[in-house]
Design a protein around this motif. Structure first.
Motif, mmCIF file in Angstrom:
data_model
loop_
_atom_site.group_PDB
_atom_site.id
_atom_site.type_symbol
_atom_site.label_atom_id
_atom_site.label_comp_id
_atom_site.label_asym_id
_atom_site.label_seq_id
_atom_site.Cartn_x
_atom_site.Cartn_y
_atom_site.Cartn_z
ATOM 1 N N HIS A 26 0.810 -1.222 0.000
ATOM 2 C CA HIS A 26 0.000 0.000 0.000
ATOM 3 C C HIS A 26 0.840 1.267 0.000
ATOM 4 N N ARG A 27 1.973 1.257 0.642
ATOM 5 C CA ARG A 27 2.820 2.465 0.631
ATOM 6 C C ARG A 27 3.419 2.682 -0.761
ATOM 7 N N HIS A 28 3.746 1.604 -1.464
ATOM 8 C CA HIS A 28 4.248 1.736 -2.831
ATOM 9 C C HIS A 28 3.144 2.247 -3.749
ATOM 10 N N LEU A 29 1.946 1.766 -3.546
ATOM 11 C CA LEU A 29 0.813 2.231 -4.350
ATOM 12 C C LEU A 29 0.653 3.739 -4.205
ATOM 13 N N GLU A 30 0.841 4.210 -3.006
ATOM 14 C CA GLU A 30 0.725 5.637 -2.731
ATOM 15 C C GLU A 30 1.834 6.458 -3.403
ATOM 16 N N SER A 31 3.040 5.923 -3.450
ATOM 17 C CA SER A 31 4.187 6.715 -3.916
ATOM 18 C C SER A 31 4.568 6.509 -5.377
ATOM 19 N N LEU A 32 4.095 5.469 -6.026
ATOM 20 C CA LEU A 32 4.562 5.156 -7.385
ATOM 21 C C LEU A 32 3.653 5.645 -8.512
ATOM 22 N N ALA A 33 2.569 6.309 -8.199
ATOM 23 C CA ALA A 33 1.688 6.831 -9.251
ATOM 24 C C ALA A 33 2.453 7.868 -10.081
ATOM 25 N N ARG A 34 2.308 7.780 -11.406
ATOM 26 C CA ARG A 34 2.981 8.695 -12.329
ATOM 27 C C ARG A 34 2.028 9.036 -13.473
ATOM 28 N N PRO A 35 2.181 10.219 -14.056
ATOM 29 C CA PRO A 35 1.348 10.567 -15.215
ATOM 30 C C PRO A 35 1.720 9.712 -16.429
ATOM 31 N N PRO A 84 6.420 -14.414 -7.971
ATOM 32 C CA PRO A 84 7.388 -13.372 -8.314
ATOM 33 C C PRO A 84 6.805 -11.965 -8.495
ATOM 34 N N VAL A 85 5.537 -11.846 -8.846
ATOM 35 C CA VAL A 85 4.961 -10.518 -9.066
ATOM 36 C C VAL A 85 4.400 -9.902 -7.780
ATOM 37 N N TYR A 86 4.361 -10.675 -6.724
ATOM 38 C CA TYR A 86 3.795 -10.188 -5.472
ATOM 39 C C TYR A 86 4.814 -9.335 -4.719
ATOM 40 N N GLY A 87 4.680 -8.030 -4.839
ATOM 41 C CA GLY A 87 5.527 -7.097 -4.101
ATOM 42 C C GLY A 87 6.887 -6.828 -4.690
ATOM 43 N N ALA A 88 7.624 -7.860 -5.028
ATOM 44 C CA ALA A 88 9.029 -7.741 -5.419
ATOM 45 C C ALA A 88 9.321 -6.751 -6.553
ATOM 46 N N PRO A 89 8.523 -6.688 -7.612
ATOM 47 C CA PRO A 89 8.881 -5.764 -8.699
ATOM 48 C C PRO A 89 8.942 -4.299 -8.278
ATOM 49 N N TYR A 90 8.325 -3.949 -7.168
ATOM 50 C CA TYR A 90 8.251 -2.559 -6.729
ATOM 51 C C TYR A 90 9.274 -2.227 -5.639
ATOM 52 N N GLY A 91 10.091 -3.184 -5.275
ATOM 53 C CA GLY A 91 11.115 -2.958 -4.258
ATOM 54 C C GLY A 91 10.718 -3.504 -2.900
ATOM 55 N N SER A 92 11.610 -3.329 -1.971
ATOM 56 C CA SER A 92 11.447 -3.843 -0.620
ATOM 57 C C SER A 92 10.316 -3.141 0.122
ATOM 58 N N PHE A 93 9.619 -3.883 0.959
ATOM 59 C CA PHE A 93 8.594 -3.292 1.812
ATOM 60 C C PHE A 93 9.226 -2.327 2.821
ATOM 61 N N GLN A 94 10.527 -2.471 3.051
ATOM 62 C CA GLN A 94 11.232 -1.593 3.980
ATOM 63 C C GLN A 94 11.419 -0.189 3.401
ATOM 64 N N ASP A 95 11.330 -0.073 2.075
ATOM 65 C CA ASP A 95 11.457 1.215 1.394
ATOM 66 C C ASP A 95 10.058 1.714 1.057
ATOM 67 N N PRO A 96 9.541 2.685 1.809
ATOM 68 C CA PRO A 96 8.162 3.116 1.582
ATOM 69 C C PRO A 96 7.937 3.775 0.218
ATOM 70 N N LYS A 97 8.984 4.240 -0.428
ATOM 71 C CA LYS A 97 8.834 4.882 -1.744
ATOM 72 C C LYS A 97 8.748 3.849 -2.869
ATOM 73 N N GLY A 98 9.460 2.739 -2.752
ATOM 74 C CA GLY A 98 9.466 1.723 -3.799
ATOM 75 C C GLY A 98 10.146 2.220 -5.062
#
Length: 115
Positions: A26-35, A84-98
């Motif tokens: 959820h934190r990656h979802l919040e930070s990774l949105a792009r136009p 493999p597609v669960y979470g990992a492609p966006y980076g570590s859960f420890q990094d809130p920005k992803g």
């Protein structure tokens, strides 16, 4: 074996179930949105209805994400925890920005899933 999304579809026969948002922190979802046109992240979607998947794709686009069609609901297992597609492609859960995950990275992760 039925997937959880197929079971939901059985319980809601008049609904058009599309599996989305379950593979990203959820934190990656919040930070990774792009136009559109930017270094955009993609999310897998699975569903049996073409119109429903088109609506979800349009919604994802409106909030800054691209969609990768993962196939029918029966293929939704490819985006479950432990794949493999669960979470990992966006980076570590420890990094809130992803970090952004390309459509190609999502397709490759989906294809690498094993049952």
């Amino acid at each position: 074996m039925l997937t959880s999304s197929e079971l939901i579809q059985r319980h809601l026969p008049s609904a058009a179930v599309v599996k989305a948002f379950n593979n990203i922190y959820h934190r990656h979802l919040e930070s990774l949105a792009r136009p559109a046109g930017a270094d955009r992240s993609y999310l897998p979607i699975a569903g049996d209805g073409t119109a429903a998947k088109a609506a979800v794709t349009a919604f994802l686009d409106s909030i800054g994400y691209g969609a990768v069609d993962a196939g029918p609901l029966a293929e939704g297992w490819r985006q479950q925890p432990g794949t493999p597609v669960y979470g990992a492609p966006y980076g570590s859960f420890q990094d809130p920005k992803g970090s952004p995950a390309s459509a190609d990275a999502i397709r490759k992760a989906l294809a690498a899933a094993e049952r």
